[in-house]
Write an enzyme that holds these catalytic residues in place. Structure first.
Site, short mmCIF file in Angstrom:
data_model
loop_
_atom_site.label_atom_id
_atom_site.label_comp_id
_atom_site.label_asym_id
_atom_site.label_seq_id
_atom_site.Cartn_x
_atom_site.Cartn_y
_atom_site.Cartn_z
N ARG A 1 0.83 -1.39 -0.06
CA ARG A 1 0.02 -0.09 0.11
C ARG A 1 0.94 1.13 0.09
O ARG A 1 0.86 2.03 0.76
CB ARG A 1 -0.90 0.00 1.40
N GLN B 1 -0.20 2.82 -5.78
CA GLN B 1 -1.42 3.32 -5.80
C GLN B 1 -2.48 2.80 -6.71
O GLN B 1 -3.64 2.36 -6.35
CB GLN B 1 -1.62 4.94 -5.41
N ASP C 1 -3.60 -0.69 -6.32
CA ASP C 1 -4.28 -1.05 -5.18
C ASP C 1 -5.60 -1.52 -5.39
O ASP C 1 -6.68 -0.68 -4.77
CB ASP C 1 -4.07 0.13 -4.02
N SER D 1 -7.93 -1.31 -2.33
CA SER D 1 -8.66 0.03 -1.97
C SER D 1 -9.66 0.33 -2.93
O SER D 1 -10.64 0.71 -2.57
CB SER D 1 -7.63 1.27 -1.97
N TYR E 1 -1.13 -1.22 8.84
CA TYR E 1 -2.27 -1.89 9.55
C TYR E 1 -2.68 -1.98 10.71
O TYR E 1 -1.47 -1.85 11.45
CB TYR E 1 -2.52 -3.49 8.91
P1 NAD Z 1 -8.37 -2.97 6.63
O1 NAD Z 1 -9.33 -3.20 5.67
O2 NAD Z 1 -7.18 -3.92 7.06
O3 NAD Z 1 -9.12 -2.59 8.23
C1 NAD Z 1 -10.12 -1.44 8.10
C2 NAD Z 1 -10.03 -0.78 9.33
O4 NAD Z 1 -10.27 -1.48 10.56
C3 NAD Z 1 -8.61 -0.15 9.56
O5 NAD Z 1 -8.81 1.15 9.52
C4 NAD Z 1 -8.37 -0.77 10.97
O6 NAD Z 1 -7.45 0.23 11.86
C5 NAD Z 1 -9.54 -1.10 11.44
N1 NAD Z 1 -9.51 -1.82 12.86
C6 NAD Z 1 -8.80 -2.96 12.77
N2 NAD Z 1 -9.39 -3.45 14.15
C7 NAD Z 1 -10.11 -2.70 14.56
C8 NAD Z 1 -10.86 -2.77 15.81
N3 NAD Z 1 -10.89 -3.44 16.94
N4 NAD Z 1 -12.01 -1.54 15.96
C9 NAD Z 1 -12.04 -0.65 15.09
N5 NAD Z 1 -11.50 -0.61 14.11
C10 NAD Z 1 -10.60 -1.51 13.76
O7 NAD Z 1 -7.60 -1.57 6.27
P2 NAD Z 1 -7.59 -0.66 4.94
O8 NAD Z 1 -8.91 0.04 4.94
O9 NAD Z 1 -7.31 -1.68 4.03
O10 NAD Z 1 -6.28 0.08 5.35
C11 NAD Z 1 -5.16 -0.44 5.74
C12 NAD Z 1 -4.06 0.83 5.91
O11 NAD Z 1 -3.47 0.88 4.73
C13 NAD Z 1 -4.43 1.93 6.52
O12 NAD Z 1 -3.69 2.60 7.26
C14 NAD Z 1 -4.59 2.87 5.19
O13 NAD Z 1 -4.55 4.26 5.52
C15 NAD Z 1 -3.46 2.32 4.43
N6 NAD Z 1 -3.54 2.68 3.04
C16 NAD Z 1 -2.46 3.35 2.54
C17 NAD Z 1 -2.63 3.47 1.05
C18 NAD Z 1 -1.42 4.27 0.32
O14 NAD Z 1 -0.76 4.94 0.84
N7 NAD Z 1 -1.45 3.95 -0.88
C19 NAD Z 1 -3.77 3.12 0.36
C20 NAD Z 1 -4.69 2.52 0.97
C21 NAD Z 1 -4.82 2.14 2.44
#
Ligand code: NAD
Length: 377
Positions: free
Chosen positions: A122, A127, A130, A133, A228
């Site tokens: 990620r 991006q 991804d 996302s 994560y």
């Molecule tokens: P994910 O699908 O793994 O999880 C979804 C959300 O659930 C996350 O925000 C996580 O913190 C939350 N979560 C986990 N346990 C929890 C709990 N007990 N209670 C409440 N919330 C809880 O995550 P995602 O949406 O795929 O994103 C993962 C990471 O990747 C994030 O930090 C996001 O910002 C990052 N990201 C970066 C990029 C990039 O830089 N290109 C792109 C997409 C995502």
């Protein structure tokens, strides 16, 4: 180089790995693109448009698999499909690699270089590829639309001569990609939105969408190097549940998106919490396929509790907006392909030092090359 894009065999899957637009891009690079007839029908991409883009239709699926240098599909293939592929060919799709040791073994046996969409890092550079996302964002949107349709309530506040209708209360648990899009969608529909996430860094993003960030002190929660969430201790989960119980009881819609990368999702909404909700409230468990955040949720089924709470366990909400899910997914595939395309050799280059390839390539040259899965061979 010959690319073959197969239609999906999972019942209810509406998405495809290629659109006529993305096909045209691949053909322009110098690739010969073959697809299964009817590839995009479920998401309203018609054969005539693929044909206009220069795509050829494969009459014989097995023969196309056997001759392709690159195979694209959305969902992981059956083990038997892998055995039909050419040695040295590439395969790109979602692979669910943490739960599929036999499938990884099949790729090794077949000498196929298998890349997993879930494992693409990620990072800013990656991006455009991804797919987690692009799909999560649409799932977050679709969760709110699905919940709004099941509700016997309007979401926005309405002031009428017959009285005022109060805005629906929406609580989003997990404010990652899906959660943030759910928040934005519920706000656009006029709901009063609250959200919680164990990663404190998202508080600002939640507030910038006009929602309230619920504060629950869980102590140190942290995040992995990949950004994560980390798994909570049982004590922290209990604290979180206690902190959320009152908000859940007051909510008309609860959307849970909390996932832990490569692990089962945490159980956050218990039967007791559901029992405290009002009849007609809707809970959408976006994490249902990875274990579920909601006690009693079932993948592919709606469950109605004794007190009239509807739990939606749709396993692929992005598929309900399959046209757009396919549009962005196909763009992710095309971006991956373009990144690894060698213009001189007119083929994919296996640069094993490339950060993106190192992240997503599971098997190559008849071996498991990804360190996270090497021990599972
Ligand atoms: P994910 O699908 O793994 O999880 C979804 C959300 O659930 C996350 O925000 C996580 O913190 C939350 N979560 C986990 N346990 C929890 C709990 N007990 N209670 C409440 N919330 C809880 O995550 P995602 O949406 O795929 O994103 C993962 C990471 O990747 C994030 O930090 C996001 O910002 C990052 N990201 C970066 C990029 C990039 O830089 N290109 C792109 C997409 C995502």
């Amino acid at each position: 180089m010959k690319c073959y894009v197969t239609a999906e065999s999972t019942p209810g899957e509406t998405r495809a790995a290629l659109t006529p637009t993305s096909a045209a891009g691949l053909i322009k690079l110098g690739l010969e693109v073959h697809v299964q007839p009817g590839l995009g029908l479920a998401s309203h991409y018609v054969d005539a448009d693929y044909e206009k883009a220069g795509v050829k239709f494969a009459a014989d699926h097995d023969a196309a698999l056997a001759s392709a240098d690159l195979v694209l599909r959305v969902r992981k293939p059956a083990v038997a499909e892998v055995a039909k592929m050419k040695r040295g060919a590439w395969h790109l799709s979602f692979l669910d690699p943490f739960n599929e040791p036999d499938l990884i073994g099949a790729f090794v046996q077949a000498g196929v270089s298998a890349a997993s969409l879930e494992m693409i890092p990620r990072t800013t550079l990656a991006q455009k590829m991804d797919a987690l996302s692009s799909q999560a964002s649409l799932a977050g949107y679709a969760a709110v639309i699905e919940a709004a349709q099941r509700q016997q309530m309007a979401l926005p506040m309405m002031m009428t001569p017959a009285g005022t209708i109060l805005p629906a209360r929406v609580f989003v648990i997990g404010a990652g990609v899906a959660g943030l899009q759910a928040i934005a969608t519920a706000k656009r529909l006029g709901a009063r939105v609250e959200a919680f996430d164990t990663r404190p860094v998202v508080e600002e993003q939640v507030r910038s969408l006009g929602a309230k960030f619920v504060k629950i002190d869980l102590g140190e929660t942290g995040q992995t190097a990949g950004g994560y969430a980390k798994a909570l201790t049982p004590e922290q989960v209990a604290k979180q549940q206690a902190g959320m119980a009152k908000i859940i009881a007051q909510s008309d819609i609860v959307i849970t998106t909390a996932k832990l990368f490569g692990r089962n999702a945490p159980l956050l909404v218990t039967k007791a919490m559901l029992a405290g909700m009002k009849s007609g409230s809707v809970v959408v468990d976006i994490a249902v396929e990875s274990g579920g955040n909601v006690e009693g949720s079932k993948a592919g089924e709606d469950v109605v509790t004794d007190n009239g709470v509807i739990i939606i366990g749709h396993p692929c909400l992005e598929g309900t907006v399959g046209h757009h899910a396919t549009q962005v997914l196909a763009a992710n595939y095309a971006a991956w392909f373009t990144h690894f395309w060698d213009e001189q050799a007119k083929s994919l280059k296996a640069d094993l030092e490339d950060e993106i390839l190192k992240g997503c390539l599971i098997t190559h040259g008849g071996a498991i090359v990804h360190p996270q899965f090497a021990s599972k061979s």
